[in-house]
Scaffold this motif. Structure first.
Motif, PDB file in Angstrom:
ATOM      1  N   UNK A  71      56.062  12.732  50.961  1.00  8.13           N
ATOM      2  CA  UNK A  71      55.250  13.185  49.835  1.00  8.13           C
ATOM      3  C   UNK A  71      54.762  14.618  50.038  1.00  8.13           C
ATOM      4  N   UNK A  72      54.329  14.931  51.271  1.00  9.47           N
ATOM      5  CA  UNK A  72      53.759  16.245  51.541  1.00  9.47           C
ATOM      6  C   UNK A  72      54.739  17.251  52.099  1.00  9.47           C
ATOM      7  N   UNK A  73      55.981  16.866  52.272  1.00  9.30           N
ATOM      8  CA  UNK A  73      56.979  17.774  52.846  1.00  9.30           C
ATOM      9  C   UNK A  73      57.848  17.038  53.846  1.00  9.30           C
ATOM     10  N   UNK A  74      58.448  17.793  54.730  1.00  8.18           N
ATOM     11  CA  UNK A  74      59.391  17.210  55.689  1.00  8.18           C
ATOM     12  C   UNK A  74      58.668  16.404  56.769  1.00  8.18           C
ATOM     13  N   UNK A  75      59.249  15.250  57.085  1.00  5.52           N
ATOM     14  CA  UNK A  75      58.781  14.405  58.175  1.00  5.52           C
ATOM     15  C   UNK A  75      59.854  14.466  59.262  1.00  5.52           C
ATOM     16  N   UNK A  76      59.438  14.735  60.490  1.00  2.00           N
ATOM     17  CA  UNK A  76      60.372  14.795  61.614  1.00  2.00           C
ATOM     18  C   UNK A  76      60.042  13.650  62.560  1.00  2.00           C
ATOM     19  N   UNK A  77      61.074  12.870  62.901  1.00  4.84           N
ATOM     20  CA  UNK A  77      60.904  11.720  63.777  1.00  4.84           C
ATOM     21  C   UNK A  77      61.874  11.795  64.942  1.00  4.84           C
ATOM     22  N   UNK A  78      61.592  11.021  65.962  1.00  6.59           N
ATOM     23  CA  UNK A  78      62.528  10.786  67.043  1.00  6.59           C
ATOM     24  C   UNK A  78      62.589   9.265  67.195  1.00  6.59           C
ATOM     25  N   UNK A  79      63.816   8.722  67.271  1.00  7.60           N
ATOM     26  CA  UNK A  79      63.978   7.267  67.323  1.00  7.60           C
ATOM     27  C   UNK A  79      65.100   6.910  68.282  1.00  7.60           C
ATOM     28  N   UNK A  80      64.931   5.777  68.962  1.00  8.86           N
ATOM     29  CA  UNK A  80      65.986   5.303  69.860  1.00  8.86           C
ATOM     30  C   UNK A  80      66.614   4.039  69.284  1.00  8.86           C
TER      31      UNK A  80
END
Length: 185
Positions: free
Chosen positions: A90-99
């Motif tokens: 909603x507010x812009x880019x979300x950056x995640x790290x996932x295994x």
């Protein structure tokens, strides 16, 4: 005319001093910001590694959600992958790290950066938020909408469904990417 020239030179001097001050501040703070970002990323990688050893980062080109991949090994054998993920919230880019396990099952995930609404979408950064996605991606579908959640979980993301959908789609795309690798690169 000389009056205007005098004011122009004063204004130019003030702008030059301000530009110099900003450049000096940036030269001092930029390396610190880079170091802190790297430390935060390494902590996140360690947190989602599920006890496996992680290797070197390889950039992924041409994927909307997956930005990089890191091999997870257990005694030299490939056990899964850590993926850098991004999605539009909603507010812009979300950056995640996932295994992920080799089957595409999500082992762990953590939000690195977001611009979501404080109190609503920002809940995605809480560790308990990712519990809704744990164990999904292989036999159980990754929830990408509130309809796929239990009533209590659906209520916990109420008011932030755009954020939830963004995180769900990124995690689902990561699972599909791992499945497409078929356990090897």
């Amino acid at each position: 005319m000389t009056k205007n020239l005098k004011y122009s030179l004063i204004l130019l001097s003030i702008c030059a001093v301000c530009a110099f001050a900003l450049a000096l501040t940036n030269s001092v703070t930029a390396p610190v910001i880079v170091r802190l970002d790297l430390e935060r990323k390494n902590q996140a990688l360690e947190a989602v590694s599920a006890g496996y050893t992680f290797g070197d980062q390889e950039m992924v080109e041409g994927n909307k959600y997956v930005t990089y991949s890191i091999d997870l090994t257990d005694n030299g054998e490939l056990a899964g992958y850590i993926l850098g993920l991004q999605s539009a919230g909603y507010g812009g880019q979300i950056t995640l790290v996932a295994s992920y396990a080799l089957s595409g099952e999500l082992l762990a995930a953590q939000v690195l950066n977001h611009s979501e609404t404080p109190g609503l979408g920002a809940k995605a950064a809480d560790a308990s938020y990712m519990d809704k996605f744990m164990g999904t991606g292989s036999d159980k579908a990754v929830p990408t909408s509130k309809d796929m959640l239990s009533d209590s979980d659906a209520q916990s993301v109420s008011g932030a469904s755009v954020t939830f959908t963004a995180v769900g789609k990124a995690i689902d795309a990561g699972s599909a990417y791992v499945k497409a690798l078929g356990g090897t690169k």
